[in-house]
Each structure stands twice: as structure tokens, then as C-alpha cells.
Design an enzyme around this catalytic site. Structure first.
Site, PDB file in Angstrom:
ATOM      1  N   TYR A  28       5.869  11.327 -23.784  1.00  0.00           N
ATOM      2  CA  TYR A  28       5.272  11.469 -22.449  1.00  0.00           C
ATOM      3  C   TYR A  28       4.370  10.308 -22.055  1.00  0.00           C
ATOM      4  CZ  TYR A  28       7.091  16.108 -23.332  1.00  0.00           C
ATOM      5  OH  TYR A  28       7.921  17.155 -23.662  1.00  0.00           O
ATOM      6  N   SER A  29       4.650   9.133 -22.573  1.00  0.00           N
ATOM      7  CA  SER A  29       3.895   7.930 -22.201  1.00  0.00           C
ATOM      8  C   SER A  29       4.524   7.308 -20.957  1.00  0.00           C
ATOM      9  CB  SER A  29       3.888   6.925 -23.354  1.00  0.00           C
ATOM     10  OG  SER A  29       3.225   7.451 -24.460  1.00  0.00           O
ATOM     11  N   HIS A  86       0.830  -1.203   0.000  1.00  0.00           N
ATOM     12  CA  HIS A  86       0.000   0.000   0.000  1.00  0.00           C
ATOM     13  C   HIS A  86       0.868   1.259   0.000  1.00  0.00           C
ATOM     14  CE1 HIS A  86      -3.180   2.629   2.138  1.00  0.00           C
ATOM     15  NE2 HIS A  86      -3.390   2.634   0.830  1.00  0.00           N
ATOM     16  N   ASP A 127       7.756   4.906 -21.290  1.00  0.00           N
ATOM     17  CA  ASP A 127       8.031   4.771 -22.717  1.00  0.00           C
ATOM     18  C   ASP A 127       9.495   4.387 -22.914  1.00  0.00           C
ATOM     19  OD1 ASP A 127       9.548   7.191 -22.559  1.00  0.00           O
ATOM     20  OD2 ASP A 127       7.837   8.393 -23.220  1.00  0.00           O
TER      21      ASP A 127
END
Length: 127
Positions: free
Chosen positions: A116-117, A20, A28
Site C-alpha cells: 500500500y505504498s 493546479h 509501489d
């Protein structure tokens, strides 16, 4: 041999260790990853595997509290890929996202070439 779900042994082990509030990244092909951060490199060639394929496979196995993407992804495919799958999405600059990398549990590198992946995923609990 497993008959479903994640098959990559390093990825299976890394996901099983998550707790948790811990974070990990699906990235990318071009994200600069600090040397001290464990990398599970799934990239085969540019474009393979795609971000969404890897992201979906991992999301099938983890409980997610939220995610962080770069401001620069807003209005482009990477934003929709994340927002379609995760309810709570925060944004930071791409530079701040890169600065957060030393604090993640691991990075999964895909072959994705869409700019920006990258997403920082924060784990939740199933109860």
C-alpha cells in the site's frame, strides 16, 4: 546536465506539465496501472528505489494541495511517509484508489515493496 533536482527526463517533463488540481501517483512496484495511463518506471529491482526517496525528490519540485492514500495503509509505514510530508491527507479503499488511476496525469513506479505504498498527489499553486 542539470546540477540539482530531478534528473530523469520523463519525470522532469511530466512534473513541468502539471497544473493546479491535477493529480499524479507515486506507486509501489505492485500497483496495477491501467494501460492508458502514462507510467514513468523508475523501478530497478525490488526495493530500489524506495518510495520515500522518489516521493521526497518530487515534492521538492511541486506545490501540493493534498493527497489520497488507501485505508489499508493506515497504521503502517506508507501512512506515516505521506502524513509527515503532506498536511491534508484523505483516505479511500485500495480498490477506490485503483479506480481513480485513469484520471491521473501520470504514475511514477518505484521499486518499493511495502504494501500500500501508493499516493495520489493533488497539485496546488505557489500563490
Amino acid at each position: 546536465m542539470k546540477k540539482s533536482g530531478l534528473l530523469n527526463p520523463q519525470l522532469c517533463a511530466a512534473v513541468a506539465r502539471l497544473g493546479h488540481t491535477q493529480t499524479f501517483v507515486v506507486a509501489d512496484a505492485g500497483l496495477p496501472i491501467p494501460h492508458e495511463v502514462p507510467v514513468i518506471d523508475l523501478a530497478v529491482v525490488l526495493g530500489t528505489p524506495r518510495f520515500q526517496e522518489v516521493f521526497d525528490a518530487i515534492l521538492d519540485e511541486v506545490v501540493v494541495d493534498g493527497a489520497t492514500i488507501a485505508h489499508e495503509a493506515l497504521g503502517h509505514e506508507p501512512e506515516s511517509w505521506v502524513r509527515e510530508r503532506i498536511e491534508e491527507v484523505h483516505t479511500v479503499s485500495h480498490e477506490d484508489l485503483k479506480k481513480a488511476l485513469p484520471n491521473v496525469s501520470f504514475v511514477v513506479r518505484t521499486g518499493e515493496t511495502t504494501p500500500y505504498s501508493n499516493v495520489i498527489v493533488r497539485c496546488g499553486v505557489p500563490f
